[in-house]
Design a protein around this motif. Structure first.
Motif, mmCIF file in Angstrom:
data_model
loop_
_atom_site.group_PDB
_atom_site.id
_atom_site.type_symbol
_atom_site.label_atom_id
_atom_site.label_comp_id
_atom_site.label_asym_id
_atom_site.label_seq_id
_atom_site.Cartn_x
_atom_site.Cartn_y
_atom_site.Cartn_z
ATOM 1 N N UNK A 144 7.838 -3.677 -12.185
ATOM 2 C CA UNK A 144 7.684 -5.208 -11.923
ATOM 3 C C UNK A 144 6.427 -5.546 -11.058
ATOM 4 N N UNK A 145 6.129 -4.640 -9.839
ATOM 5 C CA UNK A 145 5.036 -4.880 -9.043
ATOM 6 C C UNK A 145 4.405 -3.645 -8.717
ATOM 7 N N UNK A 146 3.183 -3.517 -9.671
ATOM 8 C CA UNK A 146 2.514 -2.151 -9.537
ATOM 9 C C UNK A 146 1.254 -1.935 -8.555
ATOM 10 N N UNK A 147 1.016 -2.993 -7.744
ATOM 11 C CA UNK A 147 -0.138 -2.955 -7.028
ATOM 12 C C UNK A 147 0.099 -3.263 -5.588
ATOM 13 N N UNK A 148 1.482 -2.787 -5.013
ATOM 14 C CA UNK A 148 1.797 -2.871 -3.854
ATOM 15 C C UNK A 148 1.488 -1.275 -3.196
ATOM 16 N N UNK A 149 0.767 -0.970 -2.422
ATOM 17 C CA UNK A 149 0.582 0.307 -1.955
ATOM 18 C C UNK A 149 2.028 0.831 -1.280
ATOM 19 N N UNK A 150 2.295 0.032 -0.351
ATOM 20 C CA UNK A 150 3.647 0.345 0.311
ATOM 21 C C UNK A 150 4.702 0.752 -0.183
ATOM 22 N N UNK A 151 4.888 -0.292 -1.537
ATOM 23 C CA UNK A 151 6.052 0.132 -2.575
ATOM 24 C C UNK A 151 6.012 1.397 -3.222
ATOM 25 N N UNK A 152 4.760 1.748 -3.634
ATOM 26 C CA UNK A 152 4.214 2.929 -4.204
ATOM 27 C C UNK A 152 4.426 4.244 -3.271
ATOM 28 N N UNK A 153 4.158 3.908 -2.005
ATOM 29 C CA UNK A 153 4.383 5.007 -1.062
ATOM 30 C C UNK A 153 5.825 5.236 -0.837
ATOM 31 N N UNK A 154 6.661 4.465 -0.896
ATOM 32 C CA UNK A 154 8.102 4.530 -0.627
ATOM 33 C C UNK A 154 8.640 5.087 -1.893
ATOM 34 N N UNK A 174 -1.186 6.993 -6.871
ATOM 35 C CA UNK A 174 -1.636 5.555 -7.086
ATOM 36 C C UNK A 174 -1.625 4.737 -5.935
ATOM 37 N N UNK A 175 -0.645 5.111 -4.969
ATOM 38 C CA UNK A 175 -0.760 4.384 -3.695
ATOM 39 C C UNK A 175 -1.933 4.522 -3.066
ATOM 40 N N UNK A 176 -2.791 5.649 -3.189
ATOM 41 C CA UNK A 176 -3.879 5.894 -2.397
ATOM 42 C C UNK A 176 -4.975 5.287 -3.206
ATOM 43 N N UNK A 183 -3.376 5.941 6.907
ATOM 44 C CA UNK A 183 -2.973 7.273 7.017
ATOM 45 C C UNK A 183 -1.795 7.568 6.350
ATOM 46 N N UNK A 184 -0.813 6.705 6.179
ATOM 47 C CA UNK A 184 0.719 6.906 5.934
ATOM 48 C C UNK A 184 0.618 7.602 4.582
ATOM 49 N N UNK A 185 -0.184 7.065 3.750
ATOM 50 C CA UNK A 185 -0.211 7.491 2.311
ATOM 51 C C UNK A 185 -0.935 9.099 2.330
ATOM 52 N N UNK A 186 -1.784 8.975 3.002
ATOM 53 C CA UNK A 186 -2.381 10.340 3.171
ATOM 54 C C UNK A 186 -1.489 11.294 3.755
ATOM 55 N N UNK A 187 -0.515 11.160 4.743
ATOM 56 C CA UNK A 187 0.252 11.915 5.159
ATOM 57 C C UNK A 187 1.136 12.308 4.309
#
Length: 234
Positions: A144-154, A174-176, A183-187
Motif C-alpha cells: 500500500x505504501x512503498x516509499x516509507x523507509x522505516x516501514x521497509x526496514x521493519x 529498498x529501504x536503503x 544508520x539503522x537500515x545499514x545496521x
C-alpha cells in the motif's frame, strides 16, 4: 497553575484544542481540567482529552480503560476504528502487545487497507515474536505504501527473524534506496549480510553506519556488531 486559571472559566467554555494545548505545558493540570470537563458534558472530546493527558502522565492502563469506554460510546465505525488504533498503541506503551493485537484486529476489520494500522499490528506481533503474522502485515502495508523507509526496514527485520534472508535483503536494499545514509537500515542490512555469509559486506555496512550514526542506542549497537565481527575473525 493552569488548572487554577481554568477554574475561573466555566468548563463548558473549554474547547478540545485548548485542552490538548494544556497537555504540552502541564499534563497534570490538563488532566485535572479535562476530568472536570467530563463531569459537565457528554462530549466525547472531553473524554478523549482526558485520555491524552493520562498518556502524557504515563498512566497507560487508566488511559486504555477510559479509551475502551469511549469506543463503546462511538456509533460511527470509522471513528471507532481510529480510536481502536490509538488504543492499540496505548496498549503497546503499557507493555501489553497481546491486547494491542486485539485492538488493531478490531480496527482493521473496519479499515483493512490502512498501512499504518497494519504496521502497528506488525509491531505488536513482533513484540510477541509472532514473525509470520508480522511479515504478513508488513507485506500488505508495503504494498500500500512503498516509499516509507522505516516501514521497509521493519519488513526487512521481520523477514530476517523469519529466516527469509533473500527477501530480507531485498527489503533492506529498498529501504536503503529510500534513505541511503540511515544508520539503522545499514545496521540491519549488515545483520542480514552476515547471516547470509557475507562478512565483508556486513563489515562495510556497519562501518558506513558508524560514520553517520549519532550518539545513542543505534551507534552502540553498530559498534558492538563490529567488535563482535572483528573478534570472530581473529
Amino acid at each position: 497553575m493552569l488548572a487554577l486559571m481554568l477554574a475561573a472559566t466555566p468548563a463548558l467554555a473549554m474547547t478540545y484544542s485548548e485542552c490538548v494545548a494544556m497537555i504540552d505545558k502541564a499534563p497534570g493540570d490538563a488532566y485535572s481540567a479535562a476530568l472536570a470537563w467530563t463531569k459537565t458534558t457528554d462530549d466525547p472530546a472531553a473524554q478523549h482529552c482526558t485520555v491524552l493527558a493520562e498518556v502524557a502522565l504515563k498512566r497507560y492502563g487508566a488511559a486504555a480503560d477510559r479509551l475502551n469506554r469511549l469506543i463503546d460510546q462511538i456509533g460511527d465505525q470509522h471513528e471507532s476504528a481510529a480510536l481502536l488504533g490509538q488504543l492499540g498503541n496505548v496498549r503497546m506503551l503499557d507493555g501489553k502487545p497481546d491486547l494491542a493485537v486485539r485492538a488493531f484486529d478490531r480496527a482493521l476489520s473496519v479499515t483493512p487497507n490502512d498501512a499504518q494500522l497494519l504496521a502497528d499490528r506488525a509491531r505488536a506481533h513482533a513484540a510477541l515474536r509472532h514473525w509470520p503474522q508480522a511479515v504478513r502485515d508488513l507485506d500488505a502495508a508495503t504494498q500500500i505504501e512503498n516509499d516509507d523507509p522505516e516501514l521497509m526496514l521493519l519488513f526487512a527485520t521481520a523477514l530476517r527473524e523469519l529466516g527469509k534472508l533473500p527477501e530480507a535483503r531485498t527489503a533492506a536494499d529498498k529501504a536503503l534506496a529510500l534513505a541511503p545514509k540511515d544508520p539503522a537500515i545499514l545496521l540491519e542490512r549488515g545483520r542480514i549480510r552476515l547471516l547470509a555469509g557475507d562478512r565483508d559486506g556486513a563489515k562495510a555496512d556497519w562501518q558506513a553506519a558508524l560514520a553517520v550514526a549519532p550518539k545513542g542506542d543505534i551507534r552502540d549497537a553498530i559498534a558492538a556488531s563490529l567488535k563482535t565481527l572483528e573478534t570472530r575473525t581473529k
